[in-house]
Enzyme design. Structure first.
Site, PDB file in Angstrom:
ATOM      1  N   ASP A 182      -5.851  -1.249  -1.721  1.00  0.00           N
ATOM      2  CA  ASP A 182      -6.445  -2.889  -0.820  1.00  0.00           C
ATOM      3  C   ASP A 182      -5.690  -2.379   0.588  1.00  0.00           C
ATOM      4  OD1 ASP A 182      -6.201  -4.758   0.177  1.00  0.00           O
ATOM      5  OD2 ASP A 182      -4.274  -5.854  -0.367  1.00  0.00           O
ATOM      6  N   TYR A 194      -1.754  -6.929  -8.859  1.00  0.00           N
ATOM      7  CA  TYR A 194      -2.511  -7.433  -9.140  1.00  0.00           C
ATOM      8  C   TYR A 194      -2.200  -8.170 -10.359  1.00  0.00           C
ATOM      9  CZ  TYR A 194      -4.283  -6.530  -4.561  1.00  0.00           C
ATOM     10  OH  TYR A 194      -4.697  -6.304  -3.506  1.00  0.00           O
ATOM     11  N   ASP A 206       3.204   6.466  -0.100  1.00  0.00           N
ATOM     12  CA  ASP A 206       3.634   6.817   1.488  1.00  0.00           C
ATOM     13  C   ASP A 206       2.833   8.328   2.729  1.00  0.00           C
ATOM     14  OD1 ASP A 206       5.596   8.346   0.033  1.00  0.00           O
ATOM     15  OD2 ASP A 206       6.733   7.718   1.092  1.00  0.00           O
ATOM     16  N   LYS A 257       3.206   6.693  -6.170  1.00  0.00           N
ATOM     17  CA  LYS A 257       4.630   6.927  -5.918  1.00  0.00           C
ATOM     18  C   LYS A 257       5.650   7.670  -7.292  1.00  0.00           C
ATOM     19  CE  LYS A 257       6.706   5.679  -2.705  1.00  0.00           C
ATOM     20  NZ  LYS A 257       7.578   6.188  -2.292  1.00  0.00           N
ATOM     21  N   ASP A 267      -7.457  -0.557   4.444  1.00  0.00           N
ATOM     22  CA  ASP A 267      -7.395  -1.542   4.977  1.00  0.00           C
ATOM     23  C   ASP A 267      -7.089  -0.648   6.477  1.00  0.00           C
ATOM     24  OD1 ASP A 267      -7.911  -3.544   4.256  1.00  0.00           O
ATOM     25  OD2 ASP A 267      -6.901  -4.049   5.970  1.00  0.00           O
TER      26      ASP A 267
HETATM   27  C1  IPM Z   1      -9.596  -6.909  -0.979  1.00  0.00           C
HETATM   28  C2  IPM Z   1      -9.139  -8.273  -0.599  1.00  0.00           C
HETATM   29  C3  IPM Z   1      -8.102  -8.828  -1.413  1.00  0.00           C
HETATM   30  C4  IPM Z   1      -7.364  -7.569  -2.302  1.00  0.00           C
HETATM   31  C5  IPM Z   1      -7.865 -10.154  -1.676  1.00  0.00           C
HETATM   32  C6  IPM Z   1      -8.088 -11.298  -1.605  1.00  0.00           C
HETATM   33  C7  IPM Z   1      -7.542 -10.743  -3.235  1.00  0.00           C
HETATM   34  O1  IPM Z   1      -7.644  -8.554  -0.040  1.00  0.00           O
HETATM   35  O2  IPM Z   1     -10.711  -6.829  -1.427  1.00  0.00           O
HETATM   36  O3  IPM Z   1      -8.798  -6.212   0.205  1.00  0.00           O
HETATM   37  O4  IPM Z   1      -5.839  -7.902  -2.187  1.00  0.00           O
HETATM   38  O5  IPM Z   1      -8.199  -7.284  -3.178  1.00  0.00           O
HETATM   39 MN    MN Z   2      -7.892  -6.666   1.148  1.00  0.00          MN
END
Ligand code: IPM
Ligand code: MN
Ligand code: NAD
Length: 366
Positions: A249, A141, A225, A192, A253
């Site tokens: 990240d 990042y 993975d 990884k 999700d």
């Molecule tokens: C999160 C989001 C952020 C990230 C973006 C919006 C910068 O996806 O907080 O999970 O990638 O960290």
């Molecule tokens: Mn995210």
């Protein structure tokens, strides 16, 4: 002394879900003696529209001075196609980086009432309680060099750099080990190392810290993975998952769907405690984005933001009892069968964002 809370509603569904958390803050102020001064500022596209930048220096300083920051979400198609430093997301990244919020705690808990809301089978997700500790201020990042260069002849080259140092790895690993000790005492460290030097360093340094200071905690190394696969195969094997910025990240999700919806996952982004004042920089944020597909419709699930507020009460305001009550109010509301569309199942009452927030508040006040 009165504490301070800065609200950054942001874009898309951000203001819709943040408003529900604000209702709860106001109730706690009126009925529970929560002595807090609340202010609001712009972040993301909302700030670009007014100031031309996704986070002003003034808003950043307000965030630095506050005891805690609670945000909604940023981003949206309106601001896409701009250079990275002019995008809504850059405001959030600057906030994380400048406040040095290196540890992002993302608990994935399947509330009993939501075991049938997940796309996975009930027996896979029922009772799930895992915690991601995601490194938040390093890795790909923020690594340099980065950019897109024109090589001529219609060829272009895009570059990002994955980079970690010993101290960056140790400080976030320490958080994971400390939290594991208060839970089921197990850390899975995901990287990884089979293809990346930064992954190998991550693995070696986590192991070193473990052997030196946390030998009592069970440590497992897992390739990222495989971790993704295990998360849908048998997620209950995990207690704490320690991982880098990008893998964290993505994996969080994915784990959100184990709980029923992306709209259920809260997070706390924490910095180091000041050894003199004891103040710890902290930003509380749902893990979801601005959800452009449902923004403005009043149907977004506010639970992730309300649960982020619960984490805020617990970590930044030493109000563990209110946090417990708020989490219980969310659980009861879900058990009452009151649901936003993302977690709705047959036999439940489908409600919008505000009605969901009101129902949680009613349970809290009962
Ligand atoms: C999160 C989001 C952020 C990230 C973006 C919006 C910068 O996806 O907080 O999970 O990638 O960290
Ligand atoms: Mn995210
Ligand atoms: P998203 O998280 O906004 O949405 C993904 C899907 O989940 C969508 O279908 C959305 O409707 C649904 N969803 C998300 N939150 C929900 C909620 N609370 N209730 C019900 N449904 C919900 O991801 P995206 O669409 O890939 O990204 C949209 C924008 O948000 C992008 O600009 C992205 O950069 C940004 N983003 C911001 C943050 C943040 O502010 N922390 C996090 C992730 C993405």
């Amino acid at each position: 002394m009165t504490k301070t809370l800065l609200i950054l509603p942001g874009d898309g569904i951000g203001p819709e879900v943040a408003a529900e958390a604000v209702k709860i803050v106001n109730w706690l102020r009126a009925h529970r003696g929560f002595d807090v001064a609340v202010s609001e500022d712009l972040l993301g596209g909302a700030s670009i529209d007014v100031h031309g930048v996704p986070l002003t220096d003034a808003a950043l300083e307000k965030a630095r001075a506050a005891d805690a920051v609670l945000m909604g979400s940023v981003g949206g198609p309106k601001w896409a196609g701009q250079p990275y430093d002019k995008r809504p997301e850059a405001g959030l990244l600057r906030l994380r980086k400048d406040l040095d919020l290196f540890a992002n705690l993302r608990p994935a808990i399947c509330f009993p009432a939501l075991a049938d809301s997940s796309t996975l089978k009930r027996e896979v997700v029922e009772g799930l309680d895992l915690l991601f500790v995601r490194e938040l201020t390093g890795g790909v990042y923020f690594g340099t060099p980065r950019g897109i260069e024109d090589l001529g002849n219609g060829e272009r080259r895009g570059v990002n750099t994955q980079v970690y140092t010993t101290s960056e790895i140790h400080r976030v690993a320490r958080v994971a080990f400390e939290l594991a000790r208060k839970r089921r005492n197990t850390v899975h460290s995901a990287e990884k190392h089979n293809v990346m030097e930064s992954g190998l360093l991550w693995k070696e340094e986590v192991q070193k810290l473990h052997d030196a200071e946390y030998a009592d905690v069970r440590l497992e190394h897992i390739l990222a993975d495989n971790c993704a696969m295990q998360l849908v195969r048998a997620p209950k094997q995990f207690d704490v998952i320690l991982t880098d910025n990008l893998f964290g990240d993505i994996l969080s999700d994915q784990a959100a769907m184990l709980t029923g919806s992306l709209g259920m996952l809260p997070s706390a982004s924490l910095g180091a405690k000041d050894p003199v004042t004891g103040k710890q920089p902290a930003l509380y944020e749902p893990i979801h984005g601005s959800a452009p597909d449902i923004a403005g419709k009043g149907v977004a699930n506010p639970c992730a933001t309300i649960l982020s507020l619960a984490m805020c009460l617990r970590f930044s305001f030493d109000r563990g009892e209110d946090a417990d009550r708020l989490e219980a109010a969310v659980a009861q509301t879900l058990a009452d069968g009151i649901r936003t569309p993302d977690i709705w199942v047959e036999g439940c009452r489908k409600v919008g964002t505000a009605e969901m927030g009101d129902a949680i508040l009613k349970r809290l006040a009962a």
